[in-house]
Design a protein around this motif. Sequence first.
Motif, mmCIF file in Angstrom:
data_model
loop_
_atom_site.group_PDB
_atom_site.id
_atom_site.type_symbol
_atom_site.label_atom_id
_atom_site.label_comp_id
_atom_site.label_asym_id
_atom_site.label_seq_id
_atom_site.Cartn_x
_atom_site.Cartn_y
_atom_site.Cartn_z
ATOM 1 N N SER A 17 0.793 -1.239 0.000
ATOM 2 C CA SER A 17 0.000 0.000 0.000
ATOM 3 C C SER A 17 0.822 1.284 0.000
ATOM 4 O O SER A 17 0.347 2.314 -0.489
ATOM 5 N N GLY A 18 2.007 1.258 0.583
ATOM 6 C CA GLY A 18 2.785 2.488 0.708
ATOM 7 C C GLY A 18 2.326 3.356 1.875
ATOM 8 O O GLY A 18 2.843 4.446 2.077
ATOM 9 N N LEU A 19 1.338 2.894 2.628
ATOM 10 C CA LEU A 19 0.827 3.643 3.776
ATOM 11 C C LEU A 19 1.624 3.304 5.023
ATOM 12 O O LEU A 19 2.253 2.245 5.107
ATOM 13 N N SER A 20 1.555 4.185 5.995
ATOM 14 C CA SER A 20 2.136 3.853 7.295
ATOM 15 C C SER A 20 1.228 2.815 7.951
ATOM 16 O O SER A 20 0.076 2.616 7.526
ATOM 17 N N GLN A 21 1.715 2.172 8.992
ATOM 18 C CA GLN A 21 0.889 1.199 9.700
ATOM 19 C C GLN A 21 -0.377 1.858 10.238
ATOM 20 O O GLN A 21 -1.477 1.308 10.121
ATOM 21 N N ALA A 22 -0.216 3.030 10.821
ATOM 22 C CA ALA A 22 -1.366 3.738 11.396
ATOM 23 C C ALA A 22 -2.386 4.096 10.311
ATOM 24 O O ALA A 22 -3.599 3.937 10.525
ATOM 25 N N GLU A 23 -1.915 4.568 9.161
ATOM 26 C CA GLU A 23 -2.830 4.925 8.066
ATOM 27 C C GLU A 23 -3.570 3.693 7.545
ATOM 28 O O GLU A 23 -4.781 3.737 7.312
ATOM 29 N N TYR A 24 -2.839 2.598 7.376
ATOM 30 C CA TYR A 24 -3.462 1.368 6.879
ATOM 31 C C TYR A 24 -4.510 0.870 7.871
ATOM 32 O O TYR A 24 -5.626 0.518 7.489
ATOM 33 N N CYS A 25 -4.158 0.848 9.150
ATOM 34 C CA CYS A 25 -5.087 0.355 10.166
ATOM 35 C C CYS A 25 -6.346 1.222 10.245
ATOM 36 O O CYS A 25 -7.454 0.704 10.374
ATOM 37 N N ALA A 26 -6.168 2.525 10.131
ATOM 38 C CA ALA A 26 -7.328 3.424 10.161
ATOM 39 C C ALA A 26 -8.235 3.154 8.960
ATOM 40 O O ALA A 26 -9.456 3.060 9.101
ATOM 41 N N ALA A 27 -7.636 2.985 7.790
ATOM 42 C CA ALA A 27 -8.419 2.735 6.573
ATOM 43 C C ALA A 27 -9.146 1.393 6.630
ATOM 44 O O ALA A 27 -10.255 1.259 6.121
ATOM 45 N N GLN A 28 -8.530 0.399 7.264
ATOM 46 C CA GLN A 28 -9.106 -0.954 7.326
ATOM 47 C C GLN A 28 -9.867 -1.203 8.630
ATOM 48 O O GLN A 28 -10.361 -2.305 8.848
ATOM 49 N N GLN A 29 -9.924 -0.187 9.489
ATOM 50 C CA GLN A 29 -10.585 -0.290 10.794
ATOM 51 C C GLN A 29 -10.001 -1.434 11.625
ATOM 52 O O GLN A 29 -10.711 -2.268 12.183
ATOM 53 N N LEU A 30 -8.662 -1.462 11.681
ATOM 54 C CA LEU A 30 -7.933 -2.460 12.463
ATOM 55 C C LEU A 30 -7.332 -1.788 13.688
ATOM 56 O O LEU A 30 -6.960 -0.612 13.639
ATOM 57 N N ASN A 31 -7.190 -2.535 14.763
ATOM 58 C CA ASN A 31 -6.526 -2.038 15.949
ATOM 59 C C ASN A 31 -5.022 -1.999 15.666
ATOM 60 O O ASN A 31 -4.428 -3.015 15.318
ATOM 61 N N LEU A 32 -4.424 -0.821 15.807
ATOM 62 C CA LEU A 32 -3.003 -0.640 15.478
ATOM 63 C C LEU A 32 -2.111 -1.523 16.353
ATOM 64 O O LEU A 32 -1.152 -2.119 15.842
#
Length: 95
Positions: A17-32
Amino acid sequence: MAITAKWRQHIEAWQRSGLSQAEYCAAQQLNLRTFTARLSDYRKLPKLDSTALIPVQIKPAAAEAIVFTHAQGHRLELPASMPASWLAELLRCLA
């Protein structure tokens, strides 16, 4: 903890994705914190070389069987009546 297929898919999607972990988790509604823990587990898994070849020696056998013998002694014996299309698919999967 064992990595489930779900977490493996998320980790590999995040890597692409090229996203940070925090950005990816927010987009996927995952607990960081959970994502970070599963990523740590994932990174501890033994690495597989997807381009590695498996050395196999094919020796002529009796007319009743097709025998594959691995260098480490593993042996796969198939009936000689095995359809060529099935054998081709088996070899494709092993490659």
